[in-house]
Scaffold this active site. Structure first.
Site: not given
Ligand code: NDP
Length: 480
Positions: A173, A248, A282, A384
């Protein structure tokens, strides 16, 4: 208006419910496509298709998997311009960045793991002349991959490629905020001859679609990249089901600058590590610590450069700073700028939204923002923000800067700028982070372990680490 489809069993399908969500172009603030609002019924279909494909895919030869994955990589490159445009429109990132970084890296992810699987081996442990142990590394079965919006195709393929190379079938997803290039990847997989069911892509929001994958009783491993809070919610559901988890998560990375650094190189790189992709990487260094003796020199030079950065149309070739990905995220970033002011921060540069004209009038844009005068332990310096906002803080000693750098709950990446070799190694060993860059930033060798410590995650991606995650080791002990 384009309508995105799920990719299940090798076909493009509408969601079972027939419901769709709006997909916004952040540059204009307007809806430009529709995304399947998938639910557990679609995830069940995706699982069934993956489970049916697994017996054959897990036995497919390494050579055959290599050929299919290389074809996917070639097709990503062939369609580079189309994918880069799509990524820029969907995410708001400058087209130049999508062309230079996001899309080439998606092709590299497939190519890298197509090759890595041909080199993957396991261990043997001989007990003198009595017994021989060897370790089988078998694919897990059906695995779930969930990725965020900031580097959409780049991070999506970073999970999918090792999962399928290791012989698993995938239910994946992408973020509902940026689904377009994952949809285009479905078409590429069909064109590349990927067998039906090996990769299934289900679109929809996190709590519904994402959670249906996490909670599915027969999806035994979850690879997730996203926010720390979401990671915790996923772990809460997956841990009691004893699923394998790779998380991650977020970061609040320090960029530590000593007086003896190569100043010009440091300034040029610090501009990128602060504001690339509007600070929505990130790995961006959002807390800049500068040795006191060059603090004023740094401040003057840095601000002069930041003030010249133009926020512009992401599709414009010249743009280095595009739009913020969504209205919700735009408002979150602005609220942190307000918080910084309340906490006593002085805005040296930027600090507000940018009002664009014409068709960009309703888009979400924020000036690159530099703040000083905050304590290292205030909320602005601990939480963050994930936007074009950095703080600058002076320090006098290594001990002092290490204390400030390590004070956060995160531990993803860090940068150190110094010409002193001994100090560089000392700092590298004492910084609490999974990644330390010395005199550089975002240099990525795909063979290296990638990930964070503390609240930045559990486990590592990259190289053979990801192939180990996506396989189960089984020890076989043979009496000689
Ligand atoms: P989110 O945690 O909001 O979402 C990440 C993914 O998880 C999306 O596909 C989202 O779906 C999905 N998701 C959200 N809630 C749920 C749930 N309850 N159960 C299962 N899946 C869920 O992160 P963001 O998309 O806002 O991304 C930003 C964040 O990602 C920042 O904190 C950043 O630091 C981190 N990040 C970390 C990286 C790393 O390598 N450590 C790299 C890049 C980013 P949807 O968006 O469709 O709701």
């Amino acid at each position: 208006m384009q309508t995105i489809s799920n990719y299940i069993n090798g076909q493009l399908n509408p969601p079972v419910s027939g419901k769709y969500l709006d997909n916004y172009n952040p540059a204009t603030g307007m809806v430009y496509s529709l995304i399947p609002d998938s639910d557990e019924q679609d995830v069940a279909l995706a699982y069934a298709s993956a489970a049916a494909a697994f017996p054959s895919w897990s036995k497919t030869s390494v050579e055959e998997k290599f050929k299919i994955m290389m074809r996917v990589a070639d097709l990503i490159e062939e369609h580079l311009e189309m994918l880069a445009q799509a990524e820029s429109i969907d995410n708001g990132k400058p087209i130049g960045l999508a062309r230079m970084m996001d899309i080439p890296r998606a092709a590299s992810n497939f190519r890298f793991y197509a090759q890595a699987i041909t080199q993957f081996s396991s261990e043997a442990h001989q007990m003198e002349d009595s017994h021989l142990n060897y370790t089988l590394r078998q694919p897990i079965g059906v695995v779930g991959c969930i990725s965020p919006w900031n580097l959409p195709l780049y991070l999506f393929t970073w999970k999918i490629a090792p999962a399928i190379a290791a012989g698993n079938c995938v239910v994946a997803k992408p973020s509902e905020v940026t689904p377009m290039t994952a949809f285009l990847l479905s078409k590429i997989c069909i064109e590349a001859g990927m067998p039906a069911g090996v990769l299934n892509i289900v679109h929809g929001n996190g709590p519904k679609t994402g959670m249906s994958i996490v909670a599915h009783p027969h999806i035994h491993a979850i690879s997730f990249t996203g926010g720390t809070k979401t990671g915790a919610a996923i772990a809460q559901v997956a841990a009691p089901m004893f699923k394998k988890l790779s998380l991650e998560l977020g970061g609040k990375n320090p960029n530590i600058i000593f007086a003896d650094c190569d100043f010009d190189e440091m300034i040029a790189t610090t501009l990128r590590s602060s504001f690339a992709n509007q600070g929505q990487i990130c790995l961006c260094g959002s807390r800049i610590f500068v040795e006191k003796s060059i603090y004023e020199k740094f401040k003057t030079a840095f601000i002069a450069k930041v003030a010249k950065m133009q926020v512009g149309n992401p599709l414009d070739e010249q743009t280095k700073m595009g739009a913020i990905v969504s209205k919700q995220h735009f408002e979150k970033i602005l609220s942190y700028i307000e918080l910084a002011k309340e906490e006593g921060g002085k805005i040296l540069c930027g600090g507000s939204a940018v009002k664009m004209e014409g068709e960009l009038e309703h888009g979400w844009y924020i000036q690159p923002t530099v703040i000083e005068g905050l304590t290292y332990d205030c909320r602005t310096n601990q939480e963050e923000i994930f936007g074009p906002v950095v703080t600058i803080t002076p320090f006098e000693t290594e001990e002092e800067v290490l204390k400030m750098a390590n004070s956060v709950s995160y531990g993803l990446s860090s940068s150190v700028w110094t010409q002193d070799l001994r100090r560089a190694h000392r700092m590298a060993s004492l910084i609490q982070a999974g990644i330390v860059w010395i005199n550089c930033w975002l240099v990525r060798d795909l063979r290296t372990p990638f990930g964070g410590i503390k609240h930045s995650g559990v486990g590592r991606e990259g190289g053979f680490e990801a192939l180990r995650f996506f396989t189960e080791p089984k020890n076989v002990c043979l009496k000689l």
